[in-house]
Design a protein around this motif. Structure first.
Motif, PDB file in Angstrom:
ATOM      1  N   LEU A  99      -5.249  11.098   3.735  1.00 30.68           N
ATOM      2  CA  LEU A  99      -4.236  10.355   2.665  1.00 30.68           C
ATOM      3  C   LEU A  99      -3.622  11.354   2.103  1.00 30.68           C
ATOM      4  O   LEU A  99      -4.238  12.285   1.745  1.00 30.68           O
ATOM      5  CB  LEU A  99      -5.174   9.360   1.874  1.00 30.68           C
ATOM      6  CG  LEU A  99      -5.854   8.170   2.622  1.00 30.68           C
ATOM      7  CD1 LEU A  99      -6.621   7.213   1.456  1.00 30.68           C
ATOM      8  CD2 LEU A  99      -4.888   7.036   3.513  1.00 30.68           C
ATOM      9  N   PRO A 100      -2.301  11.102   1.687  1.00 27.33           N
ATOM     10  CA  PRO A 100      -1.638  11.955   0.846  1.00 27.33           C
ATOM     11  C   PRO A 100      -1.657  12.104  -0.370  1.00 27.33           C
ATOM     12  O   PRO A 100      -1.407  13.037  -1.197  1.00 27.33           O
ATOM     13  CB  PRO A 100      -0.131  11.558   1.397  1.00 27.33           C
ATOM     14  CG  PRO A 100      -0.297  10.093   1.601  1.00 27.33           C
ATOM     15  CD  PRO A 100      -1.737   9.898   2.140  1.00 27.33           C
ATOM     16  N   PRO A 131      10.349   4.740   9.099  1.00 24.90           N
ATOM     17  CA  PRO A 131       9.000   4.939   8.433  1.00 24.90           C
ATOM     18  C   PRO A 131       7.783   5.535   8.807  1.00 24.90           C
ATOM     19  O   PRO A 131       7.645   5.229  10.096  1.00 24.90           O
ATOM     20  CB  PRO A 131       8.899   3.342   7.729  1.00 24.90           C
ATOM     21  CG  PRO A 131       9.996   2.481   8.408  1.00 24.90           C
ATOM     22  CD  PRO A 131      10.487   3.538   9.619  1.00 24.90           C
ATOM     23  N   PRO A 132       7.192   6.502   8.066  1.00 24.03           N
ATOM     24  CA  PRO A 132       5.949   7.335   8.611  1.00 24.03           C
ATOM     25  C   PRO A 132       4.782   6.454   7.936  1.00 24.03           C
ATOM     26  O   PRO A 132       4.601   6.488   6.593  1.00 24.03           O
ATOM     27  CB  PRO A 132       6.285   8.593   8.025  1.00 24.03           C
ATOM     28  CG  PRO A 132       7.158   8.506   6.889  1.00 24.03           C
ATOM     29  CD  PRO A 132       7.881   7.231   7.018  1.00 24.03           C
ATOM     30  N   TYR A 133       3.931   5.922   8.664  1.00 25.17           N
ATOM     31  CA  TYR A 133       2.943   5.341   8.190  1.00 25.17           C
ATOM     32  C   TYR A 133       1.729   6.387   7.557  1.00 25.17           C
ATOM     33  O   TYR A 133       0.946   6.196   6.425  1.00 25.17           O
ATOM     34  CB  TYR A 133       2.088   4.312   9.350  1.00 25.17           C
ATOM     35  CG  TYR A 133       0.755   3.913   8.707  1.00 25.17           C
ATOM     36  CD1 TYR A 133       1.210   2.469   8.304  1.00 25.17           C
ATOM     37  CD2 TYR A 133      -0.516   4.079   8.797  1.00 25.17           C
ATOM     38  CE1 TYR A 133       0.150   1.577   7.275  1.00 25.17           C
ATOM     39  CE2 TYR A 133      -1.553   3.305   8.124  1.00 25.17           C
ATOM     40  CZ  TYR A 133      -1.318   2.044   7.442  1.00 25.17           C
ATOM     41  OH  TYR A 133      -2.171   1.590   6.811  1.00 25.17           O
ATOM     42  N   ARG A 134       2.016   7.525   7.916  1.00 23.59           N
ATOM     43  CA  ARG A 134       0.872   8.731   7.342  1.00 23.59           C
ATOM     44  C   ARG A 134       1.188   8.853   5.706  1.00 23.59           C
ATOM     45  O   ARG A 134       0.443   9.428   5.240  1.00 23.59           O
ATOM     46  CB  ARG A 134       1.129   9.751   8.291  1.00 23.59           C
ATOM     47  CG  ARG A 134       2.578  10.324   8.029  1.00 23.59           C
ATOM     48  CD  ARG A 134       2.576  11.984   8.836  1.00 23.59           C
ATOM     49  NE  ARG A 134       4.151  12.187   8.702  1.00 23.59           N
ATOM     50  CZ  ARG A 134       5.111  11.958   9.453  1.00 23.59           C
ATOM     51  NH1 ARG A 134       4.706  10.941  10.498  1.00 23.59           N
ATOM     52  NH2 ARG A 134       6.382  12.332   9.541  1.00 23.59           N
ATOM     53  N   ALA A 181       0.756  -1.221   0.014  1.00 23.20           N
ATOM     54  CA  ALA A 181      -0.001  -0.070   0.037  1.00 23.20           C
ATOM     55  C   ALA A 181       0.882   1.204   0.122  1.00 23.20           C
ATOM     56  O   ALA A 181       0.269   2.285   0.046  1.00 23.20           O
ATOM     57  CB  ALA A 181      -1.033  -0.115   1.205  1.00 23.20           C
ATOM     58  N   SER A 182       2.169   1.188  -0.179  1.00 19.94           N
ATOM     59  CA  SER A 182       3.021   2.214   0.167  1.00 19.94           C
ATOM     60  C   SER A 182       3.531   2.706  -1.282  1.00 19.94           C
ATOM     61  O   SER A 182       4.077   1.848  -1.860  1.00 19.94           O
ATOM     62  CB  SER A 182       4.212   2.253   0.900  1.00 19.94           C
ATOM     63  OG  SER A 182       5.202   3.169   0.719  1.00 19.94           O
ATOM     64  N   GLU A 183       3.171   3.877  -1.812  1.00 15.36           N
ATOM     65  CA  GLU A 183       3.464   4.373  -3.095  1.00 15.36           C
ATOM     66  C   GLU A 183       5.124   4.393  -3.284  1.00 15.36           C
ATOM     67  O   GLU A 183       5.933   3.900  -4.008  1.00 15.36           O
ATOM     68  CB  GLU A 183       2.822   5.534  -3.536  1.00 15.36           C
ATOM     69  CG  GLU A 183       3.130   6.020  -4.955  1.00 15.36           C
ATOM     70  CD  GLU A 183       2.565   7.230  -5.565  1.00 15.36           C
ATOM     71  OE1 GLU A 183       2.762   7.548  -6.614  1.00 15.36           O
ATOM     72  OE2 GLU A 183       1.867   7.893  -4.787  1.00 15.36           O
ATOM     73  N   GLY A 222     -13.780  11.774   5.006  1.00 14.18           N
ATOM     74  CA  GLY A 222     -12.907  12.243   6.207  1.00 14.18           C
ATOM     75  C   GLY A 222     -11.469  11.818   6.244  1.00 14.18           C
ATOM     76  O   GLY A 222     -11.092  10.828   5.144  1.00 14.18           O
ATOM     77  N   PRO A 223     -10.778  11.995   7.246  1.00 13.69           N
ATOM     78  CA  PRO A 223      -9.432  11.317   7.252  1.00 13.69           C
ATOM     79  C   PRO A 223      -9.507   9.909   7.286  1.00 13.69           C
ATOM     80  O   PRO A 223     -10.190   9.241   8.238  1.00 13.69           O
ATOM     81  CB  PRO A 223      -8.861  11.969   8.439  1.00 13.69           C
ATOM     82  CG  PRO A 223      -9.506  12.964   9.069  1.00 13.69           C
ATOM     83  CD  PRO A 223     -10.931  12.800   8.159  1.00 13.69           C
ATOM     84  N   SER A 224      -8.739   9.111   6.691  1.00 13.15           N
ATOM     85  CA  SER A 224      -8.607   7.759   6.636  1.00 13.15           C
ATOM     86  C   SER A 224      -7.143   7.187   6.806  1.00 13.15           C
ATOM     87  O   SER A 224      -7.192   6.005   6.598  1.00 13.15           O
ATOM     88  CB  SER A 224      -9.270   7.452   5.458  1.00 13.15           C
ATOM     89  OG  SER A 224      -8.803   7.813   4.145  1.00 13.15           O
TER      90      SER A 224
END
Length: 408
Positions: free
Chosen positions: A274-275, A310-313, A127-129, A290-292
């Motif tokens: 999400l970014p 690593p940042p999960y955000r 799930a990380s780009e 909303g924020p997910s």
């Protein structure tokens, strides 16, 4: 689900203001001496024995709490999750009950933690780009870093539930077929490129029958909580086997998870937008309001040296989207199903959540104390630590610890 906001300070010595204050209260399955394992919650450097407390005060909850797994509590549903959590907060903040409750307070050092839930099925995502882009550039330097489907759906694979182990369990170096680009044929032997993947895992607490889909808006009533995850990966075995069907033996030998399951309610203050997802619109079943995302910080330590944060955000796909995609074809859910985020990586070099990325495919060794390293060696110990904003300050999500042993 709204988290009860404690209005008073916990009476447990040393717990107020710590990573494990009453705004956290993660669950674990704990054992002491010869007594049967049961469920507890962490408060500071202690564990509240919920099994013993239930027998004395809430006998109707004994079948949920005086048992060696979280599955029964999870199956009771989101209303009961909230009631049990509010009860634990009450016990730990009402100073008039201190003498009564202290009998069920166990020093953390005196308990042994077990695998916290019985795993039904296991799915791991990608799930990380930033991670997917790095891996694409390493393995396809002359091609597109991301494949055409990546921004349209959360890519994942079905893992092996029976290989999930609790933090602290040693991991034997796997053996299998390997073939380097310079070799004419594969050989069999221990993996030469053993790696980690720092991830976040989500524990399903709800059964859904075959043919019924779960929407993104049902995330909070379906997922009980989160754990840290180390998805150990044998890169040389993976490179040879994964075409055309994906990972198999390269990842099925062990996946380590935290002993502590942090309730989603404790992570409400950590919610962030999400970014991405603006350039490629998602299909309606993946849409969210909303924020997910979650603002969770991860620390990767190798042999006592922190090598990445690593940042999960920064993750592209949210856990609610992963859940919706998991069931959009009508696949069923069972209590104890587990899915993980895939490697968490950020845009900076020191935010990469795998040694494959940190060493850029083994070509750029990274510093570990006075040494330089690429992949794991026998005797190495990896520790993943997780923290997030809580209602009263930062909270801890536990650690995932594992030591590499030689091939058995």
């Amino acid at each position: 689900m709204t988290d009860p906001q404690p209005t008073t300070t916990t009476w447990v010595d040393g717990a107020a203001g710590s990573l494990y204050d009453v705004d956290n209260l993660p669950y674990a399955v704990v054992a002491t001496g010869d007594e049967p394992a049961r469920i507890g919650v962490r408060i500071g450097e202690h564990v509240l024995d919920l099994g013993a407390a239930a027998r004395a005060l809430r006998p109707e909850w004994t079948p949920l709490l005086a048992v060696p797994r979280l599955n029964e509590l999870m199956a009771a549903g989101a209303t009961t999750w909230a009631e049990v959590r509010a009860w634990a907060v009450e016990l730990l903040t009402d100073a008039t009950r201190r003498d009564e409750v202290e009998a069920w307070l166990l020093p953390l050092a005196d308990v042994t933690c077990r695998l916290p839930f019985e795993v039904a099925d296991y799915v791991d995502y990608y799930a990380s780009e930033h991670h997917a882009t790095n891996v694409g550039r390493i393995f396809r330097p002359d091609g597109a870093a991301l494949l055409p489907n990546w921004k349209h759906l959360p890519v994942g694979y079905h893992g092996r539930a029976g290989s999930i182990v609790v933090s602290g369990t040693p991991v034997h170096r796997p053996a299998g077929q390997r073939k380097a680009p310079t070799e004419d044929a594969p050989t069999y032997g221990p993996s030469r490129r053993l790696d980690i993947e720092a991830e976040l895992g989500f524990v399903v607490g709800r059964s859904v029958p075959l043919g019924q889909r779960v929407g993104t808006g049902e995330f909070a009533e379906t997922v009980f909580g989160v754990t840290g995850v180390n998805d150990w990966s044998a890169r040389d075995i993976q490179a040879w086997e994964y075409v055309p069907l994906g990972p198999n033996l390269a990842k099925s030998f062990a996946t380590s998870i935290s002993a502590w399951v942090t309730p989603l309610a404790a992570l409400e203050p950590a919610r962030v937008p999400l970014p991405g997802q603006d350039d490629v619109p998602v299909l309606p079943y993946l849409a969210e309001d909303g924020p997910s995302g979650y603002d969770i910080e991860v620390e990767v330590e190798l042999n006592g040296t922190v090598v990445a944060r690593p940042p999960y955000r920064s993750m592209y796909w949210s856990p609610a989207q992963m859940l919706a995609h998991l069931t959009v074809n009508g696949a069923s859910l069972r209590v104890g199903d587990f899915y993980a985020s895939g490697t968490i990586s950020g845009p900076e070099k020191d935010q990469r959540g795998s040694f494959l990325e940190l060493s850029w495919g083994g070509q750029e060794p990274f510093a570990v104390g006075d040494a330089e390293r690429t992949f794991l060696e026998d005797g190495d110990e990896v520790v993943l630590r997780y923290t997030a904003p809580g209602a009263r300050g930062r909270i801890g999500l536990g650690e995932v610890r594992g030591k590499i042993l030689p091939t058995s």
